[in-house]
Design a protein around this motif. Structure first.
Motif, mmCIF file in Angstrom:
data_model
loop_
_atom_site.group_PDB
_atom_site.id
_atom_site.type_symbol
_atom_site.label_atom_id
_atom_site.label_comp_id
_atom_site.label_asym_id
_atom_site.label_seq_id
_atom_site.Cartn_x
_atom_site.Cartn_y
_atom_site.Cartn_z
ATOM 1 N N LYS A 1 0.826 -1.204 0.000
ATOM 2 C CA LYS A 1 0.000 0.000 0.000
ATOM 3 C C LYS A 1 0.868 1.265 0.000
ATOM 4 N N SER A 2 1.916 1.276 0.783
ATOM 5 C CA SER A 2 2.788 2.453 0.840
ATOM 6 C C SER A 2 3.410 2.746 -0.514
ATOM 7 N N ASP A 3 3.757 1.692 -1.238
ATOM 8 C CA ASP A 3 4.315 1.871 -2.574
ATOM 9 C C ASP A 3 3.278 2.507 -3.503
ATOM 10 N N VAL A 4 2.034 2.074 -3.400
ATOM 11 C CA VAL A 4 0.952 2.652 -4.205
ATOM 12 C C VAL A 4 0.782 4.138 -3.882
ATOM 13 N N PHE A 5 0.761 4.479 -2.594
ATOM 14 C CA PHE A 5 0.542 5.865 -2.191
ATOM 15 C C PHE A 5 1.665 6.772 -2.698
ATOM 16 N N ALA A 6 2.896 6.273 -2.649
ATOM 17 C CA ALA A 6 4.027 7.070 -3.131
ATOM 18 C C ALA A 6 3.881 7.365 -4.624
ATOM 19 N N LYS A 7 3.465 6.370 -5.394
ATOM 20 C CA LYS A 7 3.299 6.562 -6.837
ATOM 21 C C LYS A 7 2.127 7.497 -7.135
ATOM 22 N N LEU A 8 1.063 7.393 -6.347
ATOM 23 C CA LEU A 8 -0.071 8.289 -6.540
ATOM 24 C C LEU A 8 0.316 9.731 -6.228
ATOM 25 N N GLN A 9 1.017 9.925 -5.133
ATOM 26 C CA GLN A 9 1.412 11.257 -4.712
ATOM 27 C C GLN A 9 2.234 11.957 -5.784
ATOM 28 N N ALA A 10 2.993 11.179 -6.527
ATOM 29 C CA ALA A 10 3.878 11.758 -7.537
ATOM 30 C C ALA A 10 3.127 12.279 -8.760
ATOM 31 N N VAL A 11 1.893 11.817 -8.983
ATOM 32 C CA VAL A 11 1.201 12.189 -10.223
ATOM 33 C C VAL A 11 -0.108 12.948 -10.010
ATOM 34 N N LEU A 12 -0.724 12.827 -8.843
ATOM 35 C CA LEU A 12 -2.044 13.425 -8.650
ATOM 36 C C LEU A 12 -1.982 14.944 -8.566
ATOM 37 N N LYS A 13 -3.068 15.584 -8.988
ATOM 38 C CA LYS A 13 -3.151 17.040 -8.916
ATOM 39 C C LYS A 13 -3.349 17.475 -7.469
ATOM 40 N N PRO A 14 -3.001 18.718 -7.136
ATOM 41 C CA PRO A 14 -3.175 19.204 -5.761
ATOM 42 C C PRO A 14 -4.635 19.101 -5.326
ATOM 43 N N GLY A 15 -4.825 18.650 -4.106
ATOM 44 C CA GLY A 15 -6.167 18.552 -3.550
ATOM 45 C C GLY A 15 -6.881 17.257 -3.831
ATOM 46 N N ALA A 16 -6.326 16.423 -4.699
ATOM 47 C CA ALA A 16 -6.975 15.144 -4.985
ATOM 48 C C ALA A 16 -6.967 14.269 -3.734
ATOM 49 N N ILE A 17 -8.039 13.518 -3.540
ATOM 50 C CA ILE A 17 -8.187 12.668 -2.358
ATOM 51 C C ILE A 17 -7.657 11.275 -2.646
ATOM 52 N N ILE A 18 -6.863 10.753 -1.730
ATOM 53 C CA ILE A 18 -6.435 9.360 -1.779
ATOM 54 C C ILE A 18 -7.189 8.627 -0.680
ATOM 55 N N ALA A 19 -7.888 7.569 -1.050
ATOM 56 C CA ALA A 19 -8.670 6.786 -0.091
ATOM 57 C C ALA A 19 -8.185 5.350 -0.100
ATOM 58 N N SER A 20 -7.917 4.818 1.080
ATOM 59 C CA SER A 20 -7.493 3.427 1.183
ATOM 60 C C SER A 20 -8.682 2.540 1.536
ATOM 61 N N ASN A 21 -8.787 1.423 0.844
ATOM 62 C CA ASN A 21 -9.841 0.458 1.128
ATOM 63 C C ASN A 21 -9.406 -0.560 2.179
ATOM 64 N N THR A 22 -8.415 -0.215 2.975
ATOM 65 C CA THR A 22 -7.961 -1.132 4.018
ATOM 66 C C THR A 22 -9.098 -1.495 4.966
ATOM 67 N N SER A 23 -9.059 -2.719 5.456
ATOM 68 C CA SER A 23 -10.081 -3.165 6.402
ATOM 69 C C SER A 23 -9.580 -3.149 7.836
ATOM 70 N N SER A 24 -8.272 -2.879 8.035
ATOM 71 C CA SER A 24 -7.775 -2.959 9.412
ATOM 72 C C SER A 24 -6.566 -2.076 9.705
ATOM 73 N N LEU A 25 -5.753 -1.736 8.698
ATOM 74 C CA LEU A 25 -4.511 -1.000 8.964
ATOM 75 C C LEU A 25 -4.816 0.459 9.293
ATOM 76 N N PRO A 26 -4.261 0.979 10.391
ATOM 77 C CA PRO A 26 -4.569 2.350 10.802
ATOM 78 C C PRO A 26 -4.274 3.370 9.713
#
Length: 716
Positions: free
Chosen positions: A411-436
């Protein structure tokens, strides 16, 4: 003259009664409306110049029925039998007067007619309805713990026969105008601009202003009561089906069957009294109160985003990204496309993303073959989903849902790649069922735009989304995530960040308790069957086998690694470890778990007794049921104490919609209140002496019990 309706008379002598409850978007029955409708009916009956009346609505709906919010509070007020019967009889005399008045009443159904609204239409002598596929007619009371209380259990079977009426009543089936026409419940389908004129013409054309059941020689189509082979077989089949499907936890279906069986065997006035008696019994039962509160009132408030930050402007979301084209990711893409979003579904390669989209298409093909989806609808959904393999393609997304493996590193790898390309203000939502959520956001430069959106599988059928606020999640991100969920037509609950959040914590307590029972030597068939008797859709051991024992074991090892010395071993962990790491029985996908699956059929593993010697005698089924129910309620109380869940209404809705907690209880907090918090705590203390510390109520909970503090204050 009237405040809840408009009354007028045409030159042709046809009265028009338009229902228009002030201050409400929907027409809901009230005492004032009852009294004013009674007055209008009397005017029609007593005025010799009036030939009859059309009843319709000035709003976009016809009528939604009784005020369930008000009805829900009656149980708390200590309703006695006489008072309950009076409530049950509020509208019956009025509707009976209407149909025996000697004047013709025609219902011009211009919008949804639900519950009491449909009962009002059934009491009219004739009915026309607008031909609109979105318009529904239904008597859904059984799904809320009640039965129709304004004659619906008697008029519907008298119109179309018991065999056709019972499924509609027992399931709360939503009828389209076309289906209602085919059944003979309405006489014509018309356009919205001609519905009043058509109904008025029917008034003028009708020569016999009486109901079929008030005419000499009438008999219920197909037979009545228990007499005759057709109704007798129908009632026997229905009773068997109810027992099988509800384990007798829900009194409403039996009350409805009783009302229909006995009521159709006697004249209408006696039949209506039978319905009232059954309705009154339900009104005095906590099951009806709990179901109305959770499934109608509280769910309705959450659907309206009652807890959304009000100072944030509505979201302008257009393009949604989904990372992961597996079961969950494709499911999110499906419901987002269905809600008219443009969806970019990404996987490791474009080919893998295309494969995920193809699985969706294959599923749609099956639905089309069963007439459960049209080809046009499938094509429209798929056209809105674009499969991609490059993160750069997500640059213009307004919100991206991550739906990859429950692994922190992945998941952390996914978030890093998203952060590098998303426009400012875009929301990142995790579908995790348990990880804080807070810890998952640690590597992000804008953690305020990060949130948890826990969907449930299968996404297209599960109504709940658990919304998890991280410590740095902004109010704007929360508000816009809720706007997204509303567009998906799902129900959100908001929880604060903690490992396992709310729903996963509660269901994990259930699953671990079942594995602990297995280790005690309780037979798996007893555990699973007791759960189904308690009202769960599937037994816990069968459920674990279906999702695989391995998944829970790996998740627990992740938790163990994260918490280190603070980790507390749950009662089922040793069972998980033994089956996965030692016995190599990982679940149904592998052909063996707690059960064996020869030829796809489930049967108890013959070697289980060698691993966990079985008790003799086995415990009472009621004790097993109580353990499976109460351990979840206890864990919910702990989550409330810790501030993970702050509203019992959200906890109850989340438990029922998200993890299949039995709806007759109203949910985990309603269960505690219904039992009585003092009795609940005493039971948990007793169980702690036998089964261990996990059952020990906290000092906080014992203090609440001592003072009698409920999760829901009594309505007075």
């Amino acid at each position: 003259m009237y405040q809840t309706l408009n009354y007028s008379v045409s030159d042709a002598g046809v009265a028009t009664i338009l229902i228009d409850i002030p201050g409400s978007s929907a027409n809901v029955m009230s005492v004032q409306f009852r009294d004013e409708l009674a007055s209008a009916i009397s005017r029609v009956a007593d005025d010799s110049s009036v030939k009859g009346a059309v009843i319709s609505s000035a709003k976009s709906d016809f009528m939604a029925g009784g005020d369930l919010k008000q009805m829900m509070t009656l149980f708390d007020q200590g309703l006695n039998a006489e008072q309950a019967l009076a409530v049950a009889n509020q509208f019956k005399p009025l509707l009976r007067k209407m149909e025996t008045s000697g004047k013709v009443f025609v219902a011009a159904i211009n919008g949804p007619a639900m519950g009491g609204g449909f009962e009002l239409a059934l009491a009219c002598h004739r009915r026309v309805v607008v031909d609109d596929a979105k318009l529904v007619l239904a008597l859904p009371e059984v799904t809320l713990g009640l039965i129709p209380g304004a004659g619906g259990t008697q008029r519907l079977p008298r119109l179309i026969g018991i065999a056709k009426a019972l499924p509609i009543l027992l399931k709360g089936e939503r009828l389209s105008p076309q289906k209602a026409l085919e059944l003979g419940l309405v006489e014509q389908l018309v356009s919205a601009d001609t519905v009043l004129a058509t109904a008025s013409q029917l008034v003028l054309e009708t020569t016999d202003p009486s109901q079929p059941w008030d005419r000499k020689g009438y008999s219920v189509p197909g037979g009545a009561g228990f007499m005759g082979p057709e109704p007798g077989a129908t009632f026997n089949l229905a009773a068997t089906s109810i027992a099988r499907e509800t384990s007798r936890n829900y009194p409403a279906p039996i009350a409805l069957l009783t009302a229909v069986a006995h009521g159709t065997a006697v004249p209408m006035d006696a039949a209506l009294h039978i319905e009232s008696c059954q309705f009154a019994k339900l009104l005095m039962d906590p099951v009806a109160r709990n179901m109305m509160r959770t499934l109608f009132v509280n769910k309705g408030e959450l659907d309206k985003l009652v807890n959304r930050p009000q100072n944030v402007a509505p979201a302008e979301l257009k393009t949604i990204g989904v990372v992961g084209a597996g079961l969950m990711g494709a499911g999110v893409a499906h419901v987002a496309a269905l809600a008219n979003f443009d969806v970019l579904m990404l996987d490791a390669t474009e080919a893998q993303a295309e494969a995920g989209k193809q699985r969706l298409a294959d599923g749609f093909t099956k639905l089309i073959s069963r007439n459960r989806m049209s080809q046009d609808k499938a094509d429209t959904i798929l056209a809105r989903i674009t499969a991609v393999g490059d993160y750069a393609r997500l640059a213009d997304c307004d919100l991206v849902v991550e739906a990859v493996f429950e692994d922190r590193k992945v998941k952390s790898d996914v978030f890093a790649k998203l952060q590098a390309v998303l426009k400012p203000g875009a929301i990142i939502a995790s579908n995790t069922s348990s990880l804080p959520i807070t810890s998952l956001s640690e590597g992000l430069t804008a953690p305020e735009n990060f949130i948890g959106l826990h969907f449930f599988s299968p996404v297209d059928r599960m109504a709940l989304v658990e919304v998890i606020k991280g410590k740095q999640t902004s109010e704007a991100t929360l508000a816009h995530a809720l706007d997204f969920i509303k567009r998906l037509r799902k129900t959100p609950i908001i929880v604060n960040d903690a490992r396992g959040f709310f729903t996963t914590r509660v269901i994990s307590a259930y699953l671990h308790e079942s594995m602990g029972m297995l280790a005690e030597g309780i037979k798996p068939a007893l555990i699973d069957n007791a759960a189904k008797l308690a009202g769960f859709p599937v037994g816990p051991l069968s459920l674990i086998d279906e999702v695989t024992i391995e998944i829970g074991y790996n998740a627990m090892n992740q938790t163990k690694a994260d918490l280190g010395a603070d980790w507390v071993e749950p009662v089922g962990y040793k069972v998980q470890k033994r089956f996965v790491a030692e016995l190599d029985r990982k679940g149904r996908r592998y052909g063996q778990g707690f059960y064996d699956y020869p030829d796809g059929k489930r049967q108890v593993w013959a070697g289980l007794a060698d691993v966990y010697p079985q008790q003799d005698p086995q415990p009472n089924v009621e004790d097993v049921k109580n353990r499976l129910l109460l351990i979840q309620a206890l864990e919910a109380a702990r989550a409330f104490e810790e501030g993970v869940i702050t509203d019992p209404a959200e906890g109850d809705v989340g438990a029922v919609l998200g993890i299949g907690f039995p709806s007759y209880t109203g949910g985990v907090f309603s269960l505690i209140d219904t039992l009585g918090i003092d009795r609940f705590v005493a039971t948990c203390e007793r169980l702690a002496q036998t089964y261990g510390e996990r059952w020990q109520p906290s000092t906080w909970l014992k203090t609440r019990a001592a003072s009698g503090e409920r999760f829901y204050p009594l309505a007075v």
